[in-house]
Design a protein around this motif. Structure first.
Motif: not given
Length: 341
Positions: A47-53, A67-76, A78-86
């Protein structure tokens, strides 16, 4: 000369490939391969503690985060999400199009690692169809076709009963093994045949199919009183049993010395047999579906009974008595002398 500019996606891919994989960090999928419709989670191990990616598959970006903000590209959306900590990626309702090489990249800490994911559609509705089910031995071919309504990367396996059917001189597998052809069928090709279809995420089998194969008559056997002998004594009761391998069952008739007897069926009885009933007996078999004849002949020997052991002993004793009596008579004095009456 102007230099051509790469697309942002191409530049991003080159940047991602430019990062060195963080030592020992790997992507651990929740499953692989993945059935369509399932949820796929790609975690980092350890497991990693990633601040961005960012996550990408092939040349397509999925999402980025800071950080706590995430941006999804249009094709994804409603289907994709990321754990902003790991940095773990969660992708729902996956499709076959989601197959590919997934890359995660981070600059804090710096790492880049990838893994290949395969999404497969499960096998469903396995159906077996045949050209015809009634065939004659050595005079027809069975053609079976296996089909599915859905399923990717499917593998076809054929079974006769519990045994796998493999290609041979008479057995042909074609169309990716989805078609089975048996040339010049034999009585051992009656089945039941089933088609088993599988891929790494599923498997399913068709309903069984049986063939009606007409054959014979052949391999005839004729026994008398269930014994291996054909020699009997006068007065014996004889039962002859005739059998033949045939489908459908053969019609059986009997003949004696070449003359047809008014007897049908597998049994012929002789009660209190006489010497005159010695001779060749024939069982005649006919299959009215194959229009084939066959016959089997055995020679029956009926003779008078020799003396039994006790009877022979009594005869010997009687003969001995006769000899003794003859000896006694010969030892008497001659009665024709002077003192005779």
């Amino acid at each position: 000369m102007k230099k051509s500019k790469g697309t942002p996606a191409t530049i991003l891919l080159l940047l991602i490939r430019g990062f060195l994989t963080c030592g020992g960090v790997e992507i651990e999928p929740s499953m692989n391969p993945v059935p369509t419709g399932e949820t796929l989670t790609l975690s980092l191990s350890p497991a990693q503690n990633l601040k961005s990616g960012r996550w990408a598959v092939g040349e397509s970006l999925i999402l980025t985060w800071l950080g706590a903000q995430q941006a999804l590209f249009p094709n994804y959306t409603g289907r994709a999400s990321v754990d902003v900590l790991t940095g773990a990626l969660r992708l729902t309702s996956v499709t076959v199009a989601d197959s590919g090489v997934y890359v995660v990249q981070s600059s804090d800490p710096q790492l880049s690692t990838s893994t290949s994911i395969t999404v497969l559609e499960p096998v469903s509705n396995v159906t077996l169809t045949v050209n015809e089910t009634h065939l004659m031995e050595f005079n027809g071919s069975a053609v079976m076709t296996c089909s599915i309504s859905s399923g990717s990367s499917a593998t076809f396996l054929w079974l006769n009963g519990s045994s796998e059917v493999k290609a041979s001189d008479r057995i042909q597998l074609s169309d990716g093994n989805s078609t089975l052809t048996i040339v010049n069928v034999t009585r051992y090709d009656q089945g039941p045949f089933r088609c088993h279809v599988s891929n790494p995420v599923s498997n399913s089998s068709s309903d069984a199919v049986n063939f009606t194969i007409t054959y014979g008559p052949d391999n005839m056997v004729l026994t008398v009183n269930g014994l291996n002998t054909t020699s009997f004594v006068v007065g014996s009761n004889l039962t002859m049993l005739c059998s033949a391998q045939s489908s459908p069952a053969a019609q059986l008739h009997w003949a004696f010395r070449g003359e047809t007897l008014n007897v049908t069926g597998s049994l012929l009885h002789l009660l209190h047999a006489t010497e005159e009933q010695s001779g060749p007996y024939s069982c005649l078999a006919f299959n009215n579906h194959t229009n084939m004849f066959n016959n089997f002949t055995t020679n029956i020997d009926i003779t008078k009974s020799p003396l039994s052991g006790s009877e022979q002993q009594a005869a010997n004793v009687f003969l001995l008595l006769l000899l003794l009596l003859a000896g006694l008579i010969s030892s008497f004095p001659d009665m024709s002398g002077p003192f005779s009456l």
